[in-house]
Design a protein around this motif. Structure first.
Motif, mmCIF file in Angstrom:
data_model
loop_
_atom_site.group_PDB
_atom_site.id
_atom_site.type_symbol
_atom_site.label_atom_id
_atom_site.label_comp_id
_atom_site.label_asym_id
_atom_site.label_seq_id
_atom_site.Cartn_x
_atom_site.Cartn_y
_atom_site.Cartn_z
ATOM 1 N N THR A 26 0.846 -1.186 0.000
ATOM 2 C CA THR A 26 0.000 0.000 0.000
ATOM 3 C C THR A 26 0.881 1.236 0.000
ATOM 4 N N THR A 27 0.539 2.189 -0.843
ATOM 5 C CA THR A 27 1.240 3.470 -0.857
ATOM 6 C C THR A 27 0.416 4.484 -0.070
ATOM 7 N N TYR A 28 1.088 5.193 0.811
ATOM 8 C CA TYR A 28 0.426 6.205 1.629
ATOM 9 C C TYR A 28 0.881 7.579 1.166
ATOM 10 N N ASN A 29 -0.073 8.448 0.888
ATOM 11 C CA ASN A 29 0.240 9.818 0.501
ATOM 12 C C ASN A 29 0.007 10.751 1.682
ATOM 13 N N PHE A 30 1.004 11.566 1.995
ATOM 14 C CA PHE A 30 0.890 12.554 3.068
ATOM 15 C C PHE A 30 0.811 13.929 2.418
ATOM 16 N N THR A 31 -0.320 14.587 2.571
ATOM 17 C CA THR A 31 -0.570 15.805 1.796
ATOM 18 C C THR A 31 -1.064 16.987 2.635
ATOM 19 N N SER A 32 -0.841 16.953 3.925
ATOM 20 C CA SER A 32 -1.176 18.103 4.759
ATOM 21 C C SER A 32 -0.314 18.072 6.011
ATOM 22 N N GLY A 33 -0.179 19.227 6.642
ATOM 23 C CA GLY A 33 0.621 19.257 7.861
ATOM 24 C C GLY A 33 1.121 20.641 8.186
ATOM 25 N N ASP A 34 2.093 20.692 9.101
ATOM 26 C CA ASP A 34 2.657 21.980 9.488
ATOM 27 C C ASP A 34 4.116 21.830 9.898
ATOM 28 N N ALA A 35 4.788 22.970 9.981
ATOM 29 C CA ALA A 35 6.204 22.996 10.359
ATOM 30 C C ALA A 35 6.366 23.877 11.584
ATOM 31 N N THR A 36 7.061 23.371 12.581
ATOM 32 C CA THR A 36 7.407 24.162 13.763
ATOM 33 C C THR A 36 8.810 24.712 13.558
ATOM 34 N N ILE A 37 8.919 26.021 13.425
ATOM 35 C CA ILE A 37 10.177 26.659 13.043
ATOM 36 C C ILE A 37 10.837 27.318 14.252
ATOM 37 N N GLU A 198 0.072 14.619 7.801
ATOM 38 C CA GLU A 198 -1.061 13.706 7.882
ATOM 39 C C GLU A 198 -1.277 13.074 6.514
ATOM 40 N N GLY A 199 -1.705 11.802 6.495
ATOM 41 C CA GLY A 199 -1.807 11.108 5.220
ATOM 42 C C GLY A 199 -3.058 10.280 5.033
#
Length: 228
Positions: A26-37, A198-199
């Protein structure tokens, strides 16, 4: 009715041939999220930016659970807007990441270790960063530096992935290093990001088509039988 039963058994027989006994990759696509800088001086270790999270944009990360491997990715940090620095650096007290794009570098490899039935820890690299930043002085004493390019090659980045939670994390990613000498500072400024994604799972190719064909054919046969 007998004809419907025979057709149904035949169709599900086709599906059983198409689907092996073991689960397909199974391929999982992760297409949302955030960065803590964050940003800290080195080797001094003085925090210049307080930790804050910003959205990601243009995210594309593929994880194949059969290998396992992060097969490809392109992660873009959305513009942060002006960030007030906790401690001024080189006479500037405001920083903005205009853009930051992360992609696999030349010779990219990834190493995974299973931590459970659905979780892994990993190291990937190199990870290339191409970014643009602005620095400004709220007192207007120093002229703004706008649209300054920033590049960095992370030789290796660690992370974790849990496909039951559909969550992937990259830790300690360096977005870039500002030269202390260019700002009249003794120490360089290192800008880092911890990224959470998140994916969703992508079904095995062709399975949805086969199921659709089976259901559609079953309905068609049933209708013809009822008319007969």
């Amino acid at each position: 009715m007998a004809r419907i039963l025979i057709m149904t058994l035949g169709l599900f027989g086709m599906l059983s041939v198409a689907l092996p006994a073991s689960a397909a990759p199974t391929t999982y696509n992760f297409t949302s999220g955030d960065a803590t800088i964050t940003a800290d001086t080195t080797p001094g270790g003085v925090s210049v930016l307080a930790s804050a999270s910003y959205p990601l944009d243009g995210i594309f990360v593929e994880f194949d659970d059969a290998l396992p491997a992060l097969t490809d990715f392109a992660i873009s940090v959305a513009p942060t807007g002006v960030i007030a620095m906790a401690n001024p650096y080189g006479g500037y007290d405001q920083l903005e990441i205009v853009s930051a794009i992360l992609t696999p570098g030349v010779g990219y490899t990834n190493f995974f270790v299973a931590g459970g039935p659905t979780s892994y820890s990993f190291a990937v690299g190199p990870v290339e960063v191409n970014a643009v930043y602005n620095v400004t002085d709220s007192t207007l004493t120093n002229p703004p530096q706008l649209g300054v390019p920033l590049t960095f090659s992370n030789s290796s980045i660690s992370g974790t992935i849990d496909i039951s939670l559909m969550q992937l994390e990259l830790s300690g990613l360096t977005l870039g290093v500002l030269s202390g000498a260019a700002f009249g500072e003794a120490d360089d400024l290192v800008i880092k990001a911890d990224i959470t994604l998140e994916g969703t799972a992508v079904p095995e190719p062709g399975l949805g088509v086969l199921l659709g064909m089976a259901i559609g054919t079953f309905i068609a046969v049933a209708r013809r039988s009822n008319r007969g």
